[in-house]
Enzyme design. Sequence first.
Site, PDB file in Angstrom:
ATOM      1  N   SER A 128     -55.964  -4.404  28.919  1.00  0.00           N
ATOM      2  CA  SER A 128     -55.761  -5.368  27.835  1.00  0.00           C
ATOM      3  C   SER A 128     -54.481  -6.196  28.054  1.00  0.00           C
ATOM      4  O   SER A 128     -54.383  -6.925  29.031  1.00  0.00           O
ATOM      5  CB  SER A 128     -55.748  -4.638  26.491  1.00  0.00           C
ATOM      6  OG  SER A 128     -55.984  -5.529  25.435  1.00  0.00           O
ATOM      7  N   ASP A 164     -67.375  -6.702  26.460  1.00  0.00           N
ATOM      8  CA  ASP A 164     -66.087  -7.041  25.852  1.00  0.00           C
ATOM      9  C   ASP A 164     -66.010  -8.552  25.651  1.00  0.00           C
ATOM     10  O   ASP A 164     -66.241  -9.310  26.594  1.00  0.00           O
ATOM     11  CB  ASP A 164     -64.950  -6.571  26.771  1.00  0.00           C
ATOM     12  CG  ASP A 164     -63.570  -6.943  26.230  1.00  0.00           C
ATOM     13  OD1 ASP A 164     -63.446  -7.145  25.015  1.00  0.00           O
ATOM     14  OD2 ASP A 164     -62.626  -7.008  27.037  1.00  0.00           O
ATOM     15  N   CYS A 198     -61.348  -9.880  26.079  1.00  0.00           N
ATOM     16  CA  CYS A 198     -60.854 -10.105  27.449  1.00  0.00           C
ATOM     17  C   CYS A 198     -62.053 -10.019  28.379  1.00  0.00           C
ATOM     18  O   CYS A 198     -62.116  -9.181  29.279  1.00  0.00           O
ATOM     19  CB  CYS A 198     -59.795  -9.076  27.831  1.00  0.00           C
ATOM     20  SG  CYS A 198     -58.243  -9.224  26.926  1.00  0.00           S
ATOM     21  N   HIS A 233     -64.489  -3.202  25.903  1.00  0.00           N
ATOM     22  CA  HIS A 233     -63.089  -3.424  26.267  1.00  0.00           C
ATOM     23  C   HIS A 233     -62.463  -2.194  26.917  1.00  0.00           C
ATOM     24  O   HIS A 233     -61.650  -2.306  27.823  1.00  0.00           O
ATOM     25  CB  HIS A 233     -62.316  -3.799  24.997  1.00  0.00           C
ATOM     26  CG  HIS A 233     -60.906  -4.228  25.225  1.00  0.00           C
ATOM     27  ND1 HIS A 233     -60.574  -5.404  25.852  1.00  0.00           N
ATOM     28  CD2 HIS A 233     -59.726  -3.642  24.897  1.00  0.00           C
ATOM     29  CE1 HIS A 233     -59.250  -5.535  25.891  1.00  0.00           C
ATOM     30  NE2 HIS A 233     -58.721  -4.462  25.325  1.00  0.00           N
TER      31      HIS A 233
END
Length: 342
Positions: free
Chosen positions: A60, A249, A252, A306
């Site tokens: 992240s 996700d 990102c 994610h």
Amino acid sequence: ASNLLYVDQPTGTGFSYSTDLRDIRHDEDGVSNDLYDFIQAFFAEHPQYARNDFFITGESYAGHYIPAFATRVHRGNKAKEGIHINLKGFAIGDGLTNPAIQYKAYPDYAFEMGIIKKATRNRLNKVLVPACELAIKLCGTNGKTSCVAAYVACNLIFSDIMLHAGDTNYYDIRKKCEGSLCYDFSNMEKFLNQKSVRDSLGVGKIHFVSCSTEVYMAMLVDWMRNLEVGIPALLEDGINLLIYAGEYDLICNWLGNSRWVHALEWSGKNEFTSSLEVPFVVDGSEAGLLKSYGPLSFLKVHDAGHMVPMDQPKAALEMLKKWTNGSLSESRAQKENLVAEM
């Protein structure tokens, strides 16, 4: 497979604290210097580990932290600062590294995944994306107020998409968002905040929280800066880089990550771009799609959001084991040989 060292950072995150407000960091120079000081102190205390291969990983927002720390370690090694750190590679999972490219990918990813309609994608690409790109240019790599302005301008793209997404979990679009973090981590927080746990960790009365508002606000000036800039030099010196992302996700997403990786200006760019995408196989099943050349690898992980290790623990472990022992790209080489023979 390896020794693991987890670090709550920057200062103010998790159990990491200081009584001096000046220790709260606002940029990657401060963050990476603190991490470098920490790892130097760790190896001084535990010299038996200093000769081991050293890999830096994170996910992240670590798309910012990891390249900065890898660059700091490499610079320290070249300048013969302190204890030599045997840096072999760095890996980023579902990270934010090059905001200009990644924010531009939001409308395309959201459209491809059926979150927004074509008209919405076209509107975003015509109005909000250019405004975001301009704001990021003004931010550059070391702006301050202009970087906060870029954060506001660019996140209008994400906010617009989420108006159409409703209660979709932006960390995993297959799920609903529940709670402030879209996941319920209350059991983890209860466990970590037990007195017996805090005592065994030696953290005193520090209260663990999943997200630090203080650190978040302090790092707003850092958010839109491009941390891809130091990566080519690391690749040229043979430091391995693995970028991986779960296919579901949004925040990102794999598309934005793939685009900035392909845009990297380094000596192997053309070869990486033209290399074959091959299946990443775990237990006889395709767990993802892998592309690699030399020190650079990109892996799109199937059936994951994610947090790839949480969603696909077996595939994530296999990925890291193969990457750290240098065998991740073997299947790619075998596939290319097969194509050549055919």
